[in-house]
Design a protein around this motif. Structure first.
Motif, PDB file in Angstrom:
ATOM      1  N   SER A   1      -8.229  -7.692   2.532  1.00  0.00           N
ATOM      2  CA  SER A   1      -9.477  -7.375   1.828  1.00  0.00           C
ATOM      3  C   SER A   1     -10.670  -7.980   2.558  1.00  0.00           C
ATOM      4  CB  SER A   1      -9.425  -7.887   0.390  1.00  0.00           C
ATOM      5  OG  SER A   1      -9.227  -9.294   0.367  1.00  0.00           O
TER       6      SER A   1
ATOM      7  N   LEU B   1       0.810  -1.212   0.000  1.00  0.00           N
ATOM      8  CA  LEU B   1       0.000   0.000   0.000  1.00  0.00           C
ATOM      9  C   LEU B   1       0.848   1.269   0.000  1.00  0.00           C
ATOM     10  CD1 LEU B   1      -2.804  -1.023   2.537  1.00  0.00           C
ATOM     11  CD2 LEU B   1      -2.992  -0.829   0.049  1.00  0.00           C
TER      12      LEU B   1
ATOM     13  N   THR C   1     -10.615  -1.562  -2.202  1.00  0.00           N
ATOM     14  CA  THR C   1     -11.020  -1.531  -0.805  1.00  0.00           C
ATOM     15  C   THR C   1     -11.945  -0.358  -0.562  1.00  0.00           C
ATOM     16  OG1 THR C   1      -8.900  -2.479  -0.188  1.00  0.00           O
ATOM     17  CG2 THR C   1     -10.146  -1.383   1.540  1.00  0.00           C
TER      18      THR C   1
ATOM     19  N   LEU D   1      -4.249  -0.875   8.986  1.00  0.00           N
ATOM     20  CA  LEU D   1      -5.564  -0.227   9.056  1.00  0.00           C
ATOM     21  C   LEU D   1      -5.435   1.291   8.962  1.00  0.00           C
ATOM     22  CD1 LEU D   1      -7.102  -2.455  11.872  1.00  0.00           C
ATOM     23  CD2 LEU D   1      -7.908  -2.310   9.502  1.00  0.00           C
TER      24      LEU D   1
ATOM     25  N   ALA E   1      -5.451   2.316   5.538  1.00  0.00           N
ATOM     26  CA  ALA E   1      -6.787   2.241   4.948  1.00  0.00           C
ATOM     27  C   ALA E   1      -7.683   3.389   5.388  1.00  0.00           C
ATOM     28  CB  ALA E   1      -7.435   0.914   5.315  1.00  0.00           C
TER      29      ALA E   1
ATOM     30  N   THR F   1     -11.326  -5.678   5.673  1.00  0.00           N
ATOM     31  CA  THR F   1     -11.954  -4.388   5.384  1.00  0.00           C
ATOM     32  C   THR F   1     -13.400  -4.560   4.924  1.00  0.00           C
ATOM     33  OG1 THR F   1     -10.954  -4.493   3.173  1.00  0.00           O
ATOM     34  CG2 THR F   1      -9.787  -3.220   4.853  1.00  0.00           C
TER      35      THR F   1
END
Length: 584
Positions: free
Chosen positions: A570, A241, A458, A482, A485, A573
């Motif tokens: 995935s 990421l 996501t 996290l 995200a 989330t």
């Protein structure tokens, strides 16, 4: 008279009176004036004079005291022996010539439900319509007679028509023991059926306990293996990421992610084999399109094929082929077959997957150009822990459980799986046949999302999440992931600290490990639920414990979900976005 001790008429008197010879008779005693007794036998014969008159008697006595003493001693011995035999708790026989039963004791009659009339003077092998005509017993008695030797603890397992199965220990010896030509056989029979059955039950209990400990060990092993995999997977996802590190880092990360996935599958297969042995695997069937359901399994091996220079060909039918199946388990079946094909195919080889419909069946073919299977191994290729050793110079791969798991899962779906190979070096083809589902099952569940790829976008994320895990690397790496995200994250490394943090940070969701030392995750969840507002927090178990009992206990403790380490980001989330309230 020896028996009643009454005086009897002298034979001389009778001879004189009757004028004929008279015998003394049996069991007569001659008692002297001093009280001495002698056993005698004899006769008296009259003597006639010239006129034919009885003029006298000739009396002939024989002293048989020694003979009578011997006879009485023998009678006592026989009576004593009969008393001993009759009081024996175990069945006992005395066999005479031609193996006829001279005598048997009460235990024999009681145990084998026969009468003395049906037993005595009857050949042993004719007793009870021939039910004693046992080959092992014939052999035993023949050896006793021929060798004049005793036999000890000879075990015979025999089924009697009226008694059922009996396990007996036989002891036999010739009699008299000092004779070179004995005329009898003493046969003792001990029914050890209850003891053997008890020993078998004890052994079964021991094996059940060993099996329980084995399953407990496998569950613990899986837990311990999954724990270090969790931070590794989270760290790799963070690297992906972040987009930093260049091509080398990207390729290395992809390689590590593949190995983490392989390790996770091996752990899952180990536990599944344990569940199969306990009969605990349950299918969650739904009507699915076979090709769509298998795409994730294909993508899971495609990058590996590229890495090792294997060509992967996938052929799906133009029209949907529907089956009533558990999509997760079906993906596991095809994933195992594809992974197996890749492992045993040399660099530059070819692996193919084809799906087709054939006369009411969906047919899945996985073919490779690999090392092949020797003819003598084909019948055993689906056995548990069976590993093909087609080449001695090739190191064996895998645990030998993948194909056994495939066979069980396919058969549990009502299908069949087979294998073909022309021999070593000729590749192999595995063929799975499943019944086609011709019409939609309106009672089925909504389609599973298990086949979706981790490359799907996501959802946008927000909210405050508390990650609780005594493995600090696991907690920090998951919190960092996290954070990428879009979540606000906090960490705690023990249950007591986490419970104290909840009122202060007021998390929207908690990701909670189960196996923590000071207080397990079940108790932490229960205490959080008791706090003010605790019932509104989404609590998800993230644990190395993946067996059904752990999931059931998590439900009972108040968890909203259960994920098994290492978690696919995935999946996490999606779960969070699906259960967190809107606007969080």
């Amino acid at each position: 008279d020896e028996e009643n001790r009454e005086p009897v008429e002298l034979p001389t008197v009778r001879a004189l009176r009757d004028g004929r010879a008279v015998e003394t008779g049996e069991h007569r005693l001659l008692i002297a004036r001093d009280g001495t007794e002698r056993s005698i036998t004899g006769n008296a014969s009259p003597l006639e004079n010239a006129r034919g008159e009885v003029a006298g008697v000739v009396l002939d006595f024989r002293d048989i005291t020694a003979q009578r003493d011997a006879e009485q001693s023998l009678e006592k011995a026989v009576s004593y022996a009969r008393d001993i035999i009759s009081t024996l708790r175990e069945p006992f026989l005395v066999l005479g010539s031609e193996l006829r039963v001279n005598t048997a004791n009460r235990a024999f009659y009681r145990t084998f439900e026969v009468s003395p009339e049906d037993t005595e003077d009857t050949p042993l092998f004719d007793l009870g319509d021939g039910q004693w005509d046992i080959p092992e017993l014939r052999k035993l008695l023949e050896e006793v007679v021929e060798r004049n030797e005793l036999i000890e603890d000879y075990e015979v397992d025999h089924t009697f028509p009226n008694l059922g199965r009996r396990i007996m220990l036989l002891n036999a010896r010739p009699f008299p023991p000092e004779s070179s030509t004995p005329d009898s056989i003493l046969l003792a029979i001990q029914d050890v059926t209850p003891q053997r059955e008890s020993a078998l039950r004890e052994r079964a209990d021991e094996l059940a306990e060993i099996d329980r400990r084995k399953n407990q060990f496998l569950a613990t092993l899986a837990h311990e293996l999954r724990n270090p995999l969790a931070p590794i997977r989270s760290g790799l996802e963070v690297i992906r990421l972040s987009g930093s590190g260049g091509e080398v880092v990207r390729r290395t990360s992809e390689m590590m992610e593949r190995q983490v996935g392989q390790m996770s599958r091996l752990v899952d297969d180990l536990l599944d084999i344990s569940r199969i042995n306990r009969g605990e695997i349950e299918l969650r069937k739904e009507r699915i399109d076979l090709a769509s359901s298998l795409r994730h399994a294909v993508e899971a091996v495609r990058s590996y094929c590229e890495e090792v220079d294997l060509t992967l060909t996938v052929t799906f039918p133009s029209q949907p082929v529907h089956v009533n199946a558990d999509p997760v388990r079906l993906e596991q079946v095809v994933g195992n077959l594809l992974t197996n094909a890749c492992k045993f195919t040399e660099k530059g080889g070819h692996v193919s997957l084809a799906v087709e419909a054939d006369e009411g069946f969906a047919v899945i073919r996985v073919r490779d150009t690999g090392i092949g299977i020797a003819p003598d191994q084909l019948p055993r290729i689906f056995d548990l822990f069976m590993r093909a050793d087609a080449r001695l110079d090739r190191q064996e791969k895998g645990l030998g459980i993948g194909l056994a798991l495939v066979k069980h899962l396919v058969e549990k779906h009502g299908g069949t799986v087979g294998v073909r190979s022309a021999g070593v070096g000729e590749g192999a083809e595995f063929i799975v046949r499943l019944p086609v589902s011709s019409a939609p099952d309106r009672s089925s569940r909504t389609p599973s999302s298990s086949g979706s790829s981790s490359t799907e976008p996501t959802p946008a994320a927000s909210g405050r999440i508390l990650v609780i895990d005594d493995n600090r690397d696991a907690a920090r790496s998951l919190a960092l992931l996290l954070g990428f995200a879009g979540y606000e994250t906090h960490t705690a490394f023990d249950g007591s600290t986490a419970i104290a943090m909840v009122p202060r940070i007021r998390p929207d969701a908690i990701l909670l490990d189960i196996g923590m030392p000071d207080m397990d995750g079940y108790e932490v969840c229960r205490r959080i639920r008791q706090e003010a507002g605790g019932e509104k927090i989404v609590v998800i178990a993230v644990s190395g414990w993946g067996h059904d009992e752990a999931r059931d206990e998590a439900d009972a403790a108040g968890f909203d979900g259960h994920l098994v380490k290492p978690v696919e980001f995935s999946d996490l989330t999606k779960l969070l976005s699906g259960i967190l309230p809107p606007g969080v």
